[in-house]
Design a protein around this motif. Structure first.
Motif, PDB file in Angstrom:
ATOM      1  N   SER A 103     -34.086  45.811  -7.289  1.00 35.59           N
ATOM      2  CA  SER A 103     -33.514  46.869  -6.457  1.00 35.59           C
ATOM      3  C   SER A 103     -33.254  48.140  -7.266  1.00 35.59           C
ATOM      4  O   SER A 103     -33.306  49.238  -6.723  1.00 35.59           O
ATOM      5  CB  SER A 103     -32.225  46.386  -5.789  1.00 35.59           C
ATOM      6  OG  SER A 103     -31.256  46.041  -6.771  1.00 35.59           O
ATOM      7  N   ARG A 104     -32.935  47.997  -8.542  1.00 35.84           N
ATOM      8  CA  ARG A 104     -32.791  49.167  -9.414  1.00 35.84           C
ATOM      9  C   ARG A 104     -32.942  48.740 -10.856  1.00 35.84           C
ATOM     10  O   ARG A 104     -32.680  47.592 -11.211  1.00 35.84           O
ATOM     11  CB  ARG A 104     -31.452  49.864  -9.217  1.00 35.84           C
ATOM     12  CG  ARG A 104     -30.223  49.066  -9.614  1.00 35.84           C
ATOM     13  CD  ARG A 104     -28.988  49.957  -9.634  1.00 35.84           C
ATOM     14  NE  ARG A 104     -28.762  50.624  -8.364  1.00 35.84           N
ATOM     15  CZ  ARG A 104     -28.027  50.127  -7.386  1.00 35.84           C
ATOM     16  NH1 ARG A 104     -27.431  48.954  -7.535  1.00 35.84           N
ATOM     17  NH2 ARG A 104     -27.852  50.782  -6.267  1.00 35.84           N
ATOM     18  N   VAL A 105     -33.395  49.684 -11.693  1.00 30.35           N
ATOM     19  CA  VAL A 105     -33.423  49.486 -13.137  1.00 30.35           C
ATOM     20  C   VAL A 105     -32.684  50.656 -13.778  1.00 30.35           C
ATOM     21  O   VAL A 105     -32.526  51.716 -13.162  1.00 30.35           O
ATOM     22  CB  VAL A 105     -34.863  49.391 -13.696  1.00 30.35           C
ATOM     23  CG1 VAL A 105     -35.578  48.154 -13.173  1.00 30.35           C
ATOM     24  CG2 VAL A 105     -35.660  50.654 -13.386  1.00 30.35           C
ATOM     25  N   LYS A 184     -35.607  51.645  -7.518  1.00 34.59           N
ATOM     26  CA  LYS A 184     -34.947  52.849  -8.027  1.00 34.59           C
ATOM     27  C   LYS A 184     -34.845  52.778  -9.540  1.00 34.59           C
ATOM     28  O   LYS A 184     -34.867  51.689 -10.123  1.00 34.59           O
ATOM     29  CB  LYS A 184     -33.529  52.985  -7.450  1.00 34.59           C
ATOM     30  CG  LYS A 184     -33.438  52.981  -5.941  1.00 34.59           C
ATOM     31  CD  LYS A 184     -31.981  52.988  -5.513  1.00 34.59           C
ATOM     32  CE  LYS A 184     -31.828  52.817  -4.011  1.00 34.59           C
ATOM     33  NZ  LYS A 184     -30.397  52.729  -3.616  1.00 34.59           N
ATOM     34  N   LEU A 185     -34.711  53.940 -10.158  1.00 38.70           N
ATOM     35  CA  LEU A 185     -34.460  54.006 -11.596  1.00 38.70           C
ATOM     36  C   LEU A 185     -33.281  54.936 -11.844  1.00 38.70           C
ATOM     37  O   LEU A 185     -33.293  56.092 -11.415  1.00 38.70           O
ATOM     38  CB  LEU A 185     -35.689  54.490 -12.359  1.00 38.70           C
ATOM     39  CG  LEU A 185     -35.551  54.479 -13.887  1.00 38.70           C
ATOM     40  CD1 LEU A 185     -36.877  54.083 -14.549  1.00 38.70           C
ATOM     41  CD2 LEU A 185     -35.089  55.828 -14.447  1.00 38.70           C
ATOM     42  N   GLY A 190     -30.063  63.061 -19.949  1.00 42.08           N
ATOM     43  CA  GLY A 190     -31.100  63.203 -20.964  1.00 42.08           C
ATOM     44  C   GLY A 190     -32.500  63.009 -20.416  1.00 42.08           C
ATOM     45  O   GLY A 190     -33.484  63.374 -21.070  1.00 42.08           O
ATOM     46  N   TYR A 191     -32.584  62.435 -19.218  1.00 43.22           N
ATOM     47  CA  TYR A 191     -33.904  62.186 -18.602  1.00 43.22           C
ATOM     48  C   TYR A 191     -34.169  63.144 -17.442  1.00 43.22           C
ATOM     49  O   TYR A 191     -35.114  62.942 -16.680  1.00 43.22           O
ATOM     50  CB  TYR A 191     -33.960  60.748 -18.089  1.00 43.22           C
ATOM     51  CG  TYR A 191     -33.767  59.703 -19.172  1.00 43.22           C
ATOM     52  CD1 TYR A 191     -34.859  59.149 -19.837  1.00 43.22           C
ATOM     53  CD2 TYR A 191     -32.493  59.270 -19.534  1.00 43.22           C
ATOM     54  CE1 TYR A 191     -34.681  58.191 -20.831  1.00 43.22           C
ATOM     55  CE2 TYR A 191     -32.311  58.310 -20.522  1.00 43.22           C
ATOM     56  CZ  TYR A 191     -33.405  57.783 -21.161  1.00 43.22           C
ATOM     57  OH  TYR A 191     -33.235  56.838 -22.150  1.00 43.22           O
ATOM     58  N   ILE A 205     -41.223  54.996  -7.153  1.00 38.00           N
ATOM     59  CA  ILE A 205     -39.912  54.608  -7.662  1.00 38.00           C
ATOM     60  C   ILE A 205     -38.960  55.765  -7.375  1.00 38.00           C
ATOM     61  O   ILE A 205     -39.231  56.907  -7.754  1.00 38.00           O
ATOM     62  CB  ILE A 205     -39.961  54.319  -9.173  1.00 38.00           C
ATOM     63  CG1 ILE A 205     -40.956  53.202  -9.483  1.00 38.00           C
ATOM     64  CG2 ILE A 205     -38.573  53.953  -9.689  1.00 38.00           C
ATOM     65  CD1 ILE A 205     -41.195  53.008 -10.969  1.00 38.00           C
ATOM     66  N   THR A 206     -37.870  55.511  -6.711  1.00 37.38           N
ATOM     67  CA  THR A 206     -36.907  56.564  -6.377  1.00 37.38           C
ATOM     68  C   THR A 206     -36.076  56.914  -7.615  1.00 37.38           C
ATOM     69  O   THR A 206     -35.398  56.046  -8.169  1.00 37.38           O
ATOM     70  CB  THR A 206     -35.960  56.109  -5.256  1.00 37.38           C
ATOM     71  OG1 THR A 206     -36.737  55.733  -4.110  1.00 37.38           O
ATOM     72  CG2 THR A 206     -34.994  57.213  -4.889  1.00 37.38           C
ATOM     73  N   PRO A 207     -36.140  58.161  -8.093  1.00 35.38           N
ATOM     74  CA  PRO A 207     -35.338  58.530  -9.271  1.00 35.38           C
ATOM     75  C   PRO A 207     -33.876  58.752  -8.912  1.00 35.38           C
ATOM     76  O   PRO A 207     -33.562  59.417  -7.928  1.00 35.38           O
ATOM     77  CB  PRO A 207     -35.997  59.839  -9.741  1.00 35.38           C
ATOM     78  CG  PRO A 207     -36.636  60.412  -8.523  1.00 35.38           C
ATOM     79  CD  PRO A 207     -37.022  59.250  -7.650  1.00 35.38           C
ATOM     80  N   ARG A 208     -32.996  58.181  -9.695  1.00 35.01           N
ATOM     81  CA  ARG A 208     -31.555  58.408  -9.579  1.00 35.01           C
ATOM     82  C   ARG A 208     -31.084  58.887 -10.951  1.00 35.01           C
ATOM     83  O   ARG A 208     -30.478  58.148 -11.711  1.00 35.01           O
ATOM     84  CB  ARG A 208     -30.838  57.122  -9.154  1.00 35.01           C
ATOM     85  CG  ARG A 208     -31.115  56.716  -7.718  1.00 35.01           C
ATOM     86  CD  ARG A 208     -30.386  57.644  -6.746  1.00 35.01           C
ATOM     87  NE  ARG A 208     -30.530  57.205  -5.349  1.00 35.01           N
ATOM     88  CZ  ARG A 208     -31.425  57.675  -4.513  1.00 35.01           C
ATOM     89  NH1 ARG A 208     -32.278  58.600  -4.934  1.00 35.01           N
ATOM     90  NH2 ARG A 208     -31.482  57.243  -3.275  1.00 35.01           N
TER      91      ARG A 208
END
Length: 266
Positions: A103-105, A184-185, A190-191, A205-208
């Motif tokens: 679900s998220r990383v 999600k990630l 920093g990113y 992949i949805t960026p968070r």
């Protein structure tokens, strides 16, 4: 060596996964020579060095493995890609049991000092410019390390994100095809770069990612403990807290595999 210590370092279940991955020993053309040291004894000695943080020369004689033999076979297995394949093999078992949470990383990195320099080292900006390396980790929602990497200490975190995402292996699922794409990630400021957000969206992949100048770093808050726990588990293998090897990637993959195996046994 105390059999209980050996079984604690390398349980039978772990050895069943490791044994098929080890390359067969080379036969001498002329024959003769001493009988090769048992692979399990050598692997147990390697795990001891990783977890205790001791130098190779301080490997206890009770293991029945000489320092040159343990170090030589460790290097040979590293060149053969054993640690990477072991990590994937354990993740496969976790995935088949439904224990990998897609679900998220969460991604982050941590810097370690490099005592002897070597490849992928650089001036550490937070340690008075001393040589160091940065360990990059991408973990699932429960803290399982899905991908690990190493770079010079002065490498910006953002440069490691795409290689980490690409390094996520195709892991077995409880049902259906193998999977390597999280939903999600999460990452800190920093990113926060447009090309990284675009890269993630291109991979669906949805960026968070916290936005610089807009969101505070602590907004990652309730998700940060995931990656902090994963990094703490890695550094619980004391050989990783300071880099003594001149060649990178040696112990990192093995440490990630052992963390995943601990989850498998629970």
């Amino acid at each position: 060596m105390d059999d209980r210590l050996a079984k604690r370092l390398v349980p039978d279940g772990l050895w069943e996964i490791v044994a098929p991955l080890l390359p067969a020993p080379k036969r001498r053309r002329q024959g003769g020579g001493l009988r090769p040291v048992d692979d399990r004894a050598v692997f147990t000695a390697i795990v001891y060095v990783l977890t205790s943080g001791c130098a190779w020369r301080h490997l206890p004689a009770e293991f029945g493995v000489s320092t040159p033999t343990a170090h030589r076979r460790f290097q040979a297995w590293t060149r053969a890609g054993v640690w990477r394949r072991l990590h994937v093999a354990v993740l496969d078992q976790l995935g088949a049991a439904g224990e990998v949470d897609w679900s998220r990383v969460v991604a982050d990195g941590a810097v370690v000092r490099a005592k002897r320099g070597g490849a992928l080292t650089g001036r550490n900006p937070v340690d008075r410019g001393k040589k160091g390396s940065k360990i990059h980790v991408l973990a699932d929602r429960t803290g399982l390390p899905l991908a690990v990497a190493i770079s010079a200490a002065n490498t910006h975190d953002s440069l490691a994100l795409e290689p980490l995402v690409q390094a996520i292996p195709a892991i077995r699922s409880r049902r259906g095809r193998r999977r390597r794409r999280p939903d999600k990630l999460h990452a800190d400021k920093g990113y926060d770069f447009p090309h990284l957000r675009a890269m993630l969206r291109q991979r669906r992949i949805t960026p968070r990612i916290a936005r610089r100048g807009i969101e505070p770093s602590d907004k990652l808050g309730r998700h940060r403990w995931i990656i902090e726990s994963c990094i703490a588990w890695l550094f619980g293998r004391r050989r990783l807290t300071i880099r003594y090897e001149r060649y990178p990637h040696l112990f990192l993959g093995l440490a990630a595999a052992l963390i995943c195996y601990n989850r498998l046994t629970k």
